[in-house]
Each structure stands twice: as structure tokens, then as C-alpha cells.
Design a protein around this motif. Sequence first.
Motif, PDB file in Angstrom:
ATOM      1  N   TYR A 241       0.868  -1.179   0.000  1.00  0.00           N
ATOM      2  CA  TYR A 241       0.000   0.000   0.000  1.00  0.00           C
ATOM      3  C   TYR A 241       0.907   1.232   0.000  1.00  0.00           C
ATOM      4  CZ  TYR A 241      -3.824   3.145   1.325  1.00  0.00           C
ATOM      5  OH  TYR A 241      -4.751   4.158   1.359  1.00  0.00           O
ATOM      6  N   ILE A 242       0.901   1.984  -1.088  1.00  0.00           N
ATOM      7  CA  ILE A 242       1.880   3.048  -1.305  1.00  0.00           C
ATOM      8  C   ILE A 242       1.833   4.155  -0.245  1.00  0.00           C
ATOM      9  CG2 ILE A 242       2.633   4.850  -2.918  1.00  0.00           C
ATOM     10  CD1 ILE A 242       1.744   3.016  -5.198  1.00  0.00           C
ATOM     11  N   PRO A 243       0.655   4.671   0.165  1.00  0.00           N
ATOM     12  CA  PRO A 243       0.644   5.810   1.088  1.00  0.00           C
ATOM     13  C   PRO A 243       1.427   5.597   2.376  1.00  0.00           C
ATOM     14  CG  PRO A 243      -1.525   5.534   0.124  1.00  0.00           C
ATOM     15  CD  PRO A 243      -0.713   4.353  -0.310  1.00  0.00           C
ATOM     16  N   ASP A 244       1.363   4.402   2.986  1.00  0.00           N
ATOM     17  CA  ASP A 244       2.099   4.178   4.235  1.00  0.00           C
ATOM     18  C   ASP A 244       3.157   3.076   4.110  1.00  0.00           C
ATOM     19  OD1 ASP A 244       0.601   1.890   4.109  1.00  0.00           O
ATOM     20  OD2 ASP A 244      -0.553   2.256   5.939  1.00  0.00           O
ATOM     21  N   SER A 245       3.417   2.601   2.884  1.00  0.00           N
ATOM     22  CA  SER A 245       4.423   1.563   2.617  1.00  0.00           C
ATOM     23  C   SER A 245       4.146   0.256   3.349  1.00  0.00           C
ATOM     24  CB  SER A 245       5.833   2.075   2.986  1.00  0.00           C
ATOM     25  OG  SER A 245       6.180   3.189   2.207  1.00  0.00           O
ATOM     26  N   SER A 246       2.905   0.015   3.753  1.00  0.00           N
ATOM     27  CA  SER A 246       2.588  -1.238   4.445  1.00  0.00           C
ATOM     28  C   SER A 246       2.604  -2.394   3.448  1.00  0.00           C
ATOM     29  CB  SER A 246       1.235  -1.149   5.133  1.00  0.00           C
ATOM     30  OG  SER A 246       0.205  -0.885   4.207  1.00  0.00           O
ATOM     31  N   ILE A 247       3.033  -3.569   3.928  1.00  0.00           N
ATOM     32  CA  ILE A 247       3.176  -4.735   3.067  1.00  0.00           C
ATOM     33  C   ILE A 247       2.351  -5.893   3.606  1.00  0.00           C
ATOM     34  CG2 ILE A 247       5.475  -4.079   2.278  1.00  0.00           C
ATOM     35  CD1 ILE A 247       6.648  -6.040   4.267  1.00  0.00           C
ATOM     36  N   ASN A 248       1.970  -6.775   2.718  1.00  0.00           N
ATOM     37  CA  ASN A 248       1.267  -8.003   3.091  1.00  0.00           C
ATOM     38  C   ASN A 248       1.691  -9.083   2.092  1.00  0.00           C
ATOM     39  OD1 ASN A 248      -0.529 -10.085   3.714  1.00  0.00           O
ATOM     40  ND2 ASN A 248      -2.158  -8.654   4.284  1.00  0.00           N
ATOM     41  N   PHE A 249       2.627  -9.946   2.528  1.00  0.00           N
ATOM     42  CA  PHE A 249       3.209 -10.936   1.633  1.00  0.00           C
ATOM     43  C   PHE A 249       3.081 -12.337   2.211  1.00  0.00           C
ATOM     44  CE2 PHE A 249       5.029  -7.361  -0.470  1.00  0.00           C
ATOM     45  CZ  PHE A 249       5.387  -7.799  -1.739  1.00  0.00           C
ATOM     46  N   SER A 250       3.040 -13.304   1.328  1.00  0.00           N
ATOM     47  CA  SER A 250       3.176 -14.709   1.680  1.00  0.00           C
ATOM     48  C   SER A 250       4.503 -15.179   1.108  1.00  0.00           C
ATOM     49  CB  SER A 250       2.016 -15.521   1.101  1.00  0.00           C
ATOM     50  OG  SER A 250       2.185 -16.897   1.381  1.00  0.00           O
ATOM     51  N   ILE A 251       5.402 -15.653   1.970  1.00  0.00           N
ATOM     52  CA  ILE A 251       6.756 -16.018   1.560  1.00  0.00           C
ATOM     53  C   ILE A 251       7.058 -17.463   1.955  1.00  0.00           C
ATOM     54  CG2 ILE A 251       9.217 -15.549   1.879  1.00  0.00           C
ATOM     55  CD1 ILE A 251       7.874 -13.366   0.328  1.00  0.00           C
ATOM     56  N   GLN A 252       7.621 -18.228   1.027  1.00  0.00           N
ATOM     57  CA  GLN A 252       8.069 -19.585   1.305  1.00  0.00           C
ATOM     58  C   GLN A 252       9.555 -19.706   1.028  1.00  0.00           C
ATOM     59  OE1 GLN A 252       4.510 -21.429  -1.002  1.00  0.00           O
ATOM     60  NE2 GLN A 252       5.151 -23.018   0.419  1.00  0.00           N
ATOM     61  N   VAL A 253      10.220 -20.529   1.813  1.00  0.00           N
ATOM     62  CA  VAL A 253      11.664 -20.679   1.727  1.00  0.00           C
ATOM     63  C   VAL A 253      12.020 -22.149   1.515  1.00  0.00           C
ATOM     64  CG1 VAL A 253      13.868 -20.295   2.903  1.00  0.00           C
ATOM     65  CG2 VAL A 253      11.960 -18.721   3.310  1.00  0.00           C
ATOM     66  N   ASP A 254      12.852 -22.411   0.508  1.00  0.00           N
ATOM     67  CA  ASP A 254      13.388 -23.746   0.278  1.00  0.00           C
ATOM     68  C   ASP A 254      14.919 -23.628   0.254  1.00  0.00           C
ATOM     69  OD1 ASP A 254      14.189 -26.239  -0.552  1.00  0.00           O
ATOM     70  OD2 ASP A 254      12.612 -26.458  -2.053  1.00  0.00           O
ATOM     71  N   PRO A 255      15.596 -23.930   1.379  1.00  0.00           N
ATOM     72  CA  PRO A 255      17.047 -23.721   1.469  1.00  0.00           C
ATOM     73  C   PRO A 255      17.858 -24.591   0.528  1.00  0.00           C
ATOM     74  CG  PRO A 255      16.058 -24.016   3.647  1.00  0.00           C
ATOM     75  CD  PRO A 255      15.043 -24.422   2.644  1.00  0.00           C
ATOM     76  N   LEU A 256      17.255 -25.647  -0.051  1.00  0.00           N
ATOM     77  CA  LEU A 256      18.037 -26.595  -0.848  1.00  0.00           C
ATOM     78  C   LEU A 256      17.543 -26.749  -2.280  1.00  0.00           C
ATOM     79  CD1 LEU A 256      18.434 -29.402   1.847  1.00  0.00           C
ATOM     80  CD2 LEU A 256      20.100 -27.641   1.232  1.00  0.00           C
ATOM     81  N   LYS A 257      16.592 -25.942  -2.721  1.00  0.00           N
ATOM     82  CA  LYS A 257      15.974 -26.172  -4.028  1.00  0.00           C
ATOM     83  C   LYS A 257      16.987 -26.154  -5.168  1.00  0.00           C
ATOM     84  CE  LYS A 257      12.385 -24.875  -7.242  1.00  0.00           C
ATOM     85  NZ  LYS A 257      11.193 -24.077  -7.529  1.00  0.00           N
ATOM     86  N   ASN A 258      17.969 -25.257  -5.099  1.00  0.00           N
ATOM     87  CA  ASN A 258      18.934 -25.131  -6.184  1.00  0.00           C
ATOM     88  C   ASN A 258      20.151 -26.035  -6.013  1.00  0.00           C
ATOM     89  OD1 ASN A 258      17.321 -23.237  -7.441  1.00  0.00           O
ATOM     90  ND2 ASN A 258      18.275 -21.522  -6.397  1.00  0.00           N
ATOM     91  N   SER A 259      20.047 -27.004  -5.110  1.00  0.00           N
ATOM     92  CA  SER A 259      21.132 -27.953  -4.909  1.00  0.00           C
ATOM     93  C   SER A 259      20.685 -29.351  -5.327  1.00  0.00           C
ATOM     94  CB  SER A 259      21.554 -27.976  -3.434  1.00  0.00           C
ATOM     95  OG  SER A 259      20.552 -28.601  -2.645  1.00  0.00           O
ATOM     96  N   ASN A 260      21.603 -30.280  -5.317  1.00  0.00           N
ATOM     97  CA  ASN A 260      21.277 -31.658  -5.705  1.00  0.00           C
ATOM     98  C   ASN A 260      20.457 -32.381  -4.655  1.00  0.00           C
ATOM     99  OD1 ASN A 260      22.643 -31.525  -8.162  1.00  0.00           O
ATOM    100  ND2 ASN A 260      24.605 -32.024  -7.198  1.00  0.00           N
ATOM    101  N   LEU A 261      20.292 -31.752  -3.464  1.00  0.00           N
ATOM    102  CA  LEU A 261      19.557 -32.401  -2.383  1.00  0.00           C
ATOM    103  C   LEU A 261      18.079 -32.032  -2.378  1.00  0.00           C
ATOM    104  CD1 LEU A 261      22.152 -31.848   0.492  1.00  0.00           C
ATOM    105  CD2 LEU A 261      21.817 -33.909  -0.875  1.00  0.00           C
ATOM    106  N   SER A 262      17.653 -31.271  -3.365  1.00  0.00           N
ATOM    107  CA  SER A 262      16.314 -30.703  -3.330  1.00  0.00           C
ATOM    108  C   SER A 262      15.233 -31.690  -3.750  1.00  0.00           C
ATOM    109  CB  SER A 262      16.244 -29.477  -4.243  1.00  0.00           C
ATOM    110  OG  SER A 262      14.939 -28.986  -4.318  1.00  0.00           O
ATOM    111  N   PHE A 263      14.050 -31.543  -3.129  1.00  0.00           N
ATOM    112  CA  PHE A 263      12.874 -32.295  -3.543  1.00  0.00           C
ATOM    113  C   PHE A 263      12.386 -31.844  -4.918  1.00  0.00           C
ATOM    114  CE2 PHE A 263      12.762 -33.373   0.873  1.00  0.00           C
ATOM    115  CZ  PHE A 263      12.019 -34.542   0.983  1.00  0.00           C
TER     116      PHE A 263
END
Length: 303
Positions: A241-263
Amino acid sequence: LDLKGALTIKNAKLLAGESVAQALQPFQSEHAHPLSLQGVFFHPHYQKHIGKSYYNLYIYDKNPISFYGKPIDGLWAEIFGRDSKHFIRSGFSSFASGTLNFQADIDIKKRKAPKLNLDIELTQSDYDLAMYHLFGIDLNGGNPKIKRALKLDVKMKTFGDLNKIDSHKGSGKIIIDGDTLSQLHLLGPFSKALNELNISIGTFKLNRLESRFLIDRKWVNVPIIEMNGIRSYVYGDGRIYIPDSSINFSIQVDPLKNSNLSFSKFGALGDFLNPVTKILNFKVTGTPDKQKWRSRFDPRNLF
């Protein structure tokens, strides 16, 4: 008019009349800028000459100038006026140590609000400096000696009222590159949490962010945001929201996706079975510099 010299924006408005003054409204500067101006301006009393006024303006200057209150270093532009329409072409400047190219169409009509069609491309700018100039966010903690070498590229097209930037609609793309991306405020307290949990920041190192966005007046909708590293992958969606810079995000993290150990190498089945992305799944609210990360896996876990 056939003029070669230097004018302040204030005097240019007085010299060329109301129509040009409105077109110059977003620009502000105390400097006298070298320019070349040719044009003919007919008094509205002469009905047979309505619609025949025109001008060609060429500006090539290294003096600083501001556009909608944002500082740019120097201005090179060709501006053409045809009655109520104004066209900025070959616009070039420097912003936040990067290269800014732009063009714009401005349509000024007496019975309607003046309209602006803007096309901007910013390349290889300093991310921290850009955030400070655009939003007043100081990501270096007031220490100008801290250099994180994060580079920001942005392409954006918008259309709306000339004097109401929050009336615009448009779209764009953003890329941020740099080895210190893991410290980015988009990750907020999560980076700090990784350190406190003794998870190697080398394992979680990110070096590139890419995102597309849609501008809808006071909202910036982000249908996809992706951050990649040698091993790790962070992705999500949300809105700002630009006027007050408030954010609302959904974030997921996969620490190994770009490695050979990834699902992820198992495709859709791997995504379904991967327990990590279900645990490292967050709702992010607040503002870019004061974020709240709440785990969807355990709502009591607030970083």
C-alpha cells in the motif's frame, strides 16, 4: 520564439504560457538550465490559429533537477509540444548512481485533468541509495560508508493524472543483484533469525531477486517474487500500500531447491512431499524496514 540560452523552470513557465507550465509541473529546480527553444504560440483570441501552437525544446544539462520531488543528476531530453499535447523523447539522466532512460506523453485539456503516460527504465542503480531517494528508507543505518554493492534494475510503464501519482495504473519488472541480498530488508528479521539459529548464511546465501508487479492507483500488486542463490530459493506474492508503505506478503523458503539435495528434482510430487517449504512458510506484514514474520506452520512463532 527562437531562443538559445539558459532558463530556470520558473521563468520557462512564465515565458511559454499556461499549457507549457502545466507540462513542466512535475519538474523542480533552482538552476538555470541551458536549452534551445523554437516555437510559435498563438493568442487564443485568434480562432483561425487554434491548434497551431507548437514548440521544440532541447535540454542538455548536468545540473541536478527533481522530478515529482525525486532527485536526478542532470537532464538530457527532447520535448515537443503540439497544442495541448507534449512529448518527452530521448530522456536520459542519472539516478542513485544508475542510468535512467525515460519518455513521456502529457495531454493537457482544459476540461479534463492533465494525463501522463510514462515509460521508465533504470539500470545498475545503487539499491540502498534508490530506496532512500524514493521512500526515505535509510538501509545503511545512517552510515554512508557501508556499501553493500546491491544493484537495482527497474522497468515500468504507467498511465494516470499528471499531478496525482497515486491515480496511476501500470506494470513493471524489478531485478536486484548482489551477494549481500540475504541482508535485504525484504527478508527482514528472518536473516537475523538464521544467524541466531546458527544456520550458515553461506548455505542460505542469495544473490538475485526478480519480480513483476502491477500498479493499481495506491496499490502495488506483486503476483510473483523470486530470490535465488547457489542452493536456496525464496518465493512468494503479496501487495504494497503506497501511502504508508505497508506490506502483506506470503513467503516460502526452500534452502536446498537449487542444490542436488532438493525435492524439486521430483517435480510436482517433490513440491507436495517437501516438508521444508511447509515449515518455512511465512506471512509477512508491517513495512519494509519494520517487518513482522509469522510462521504459518506455528502461528505462535513470531520473528
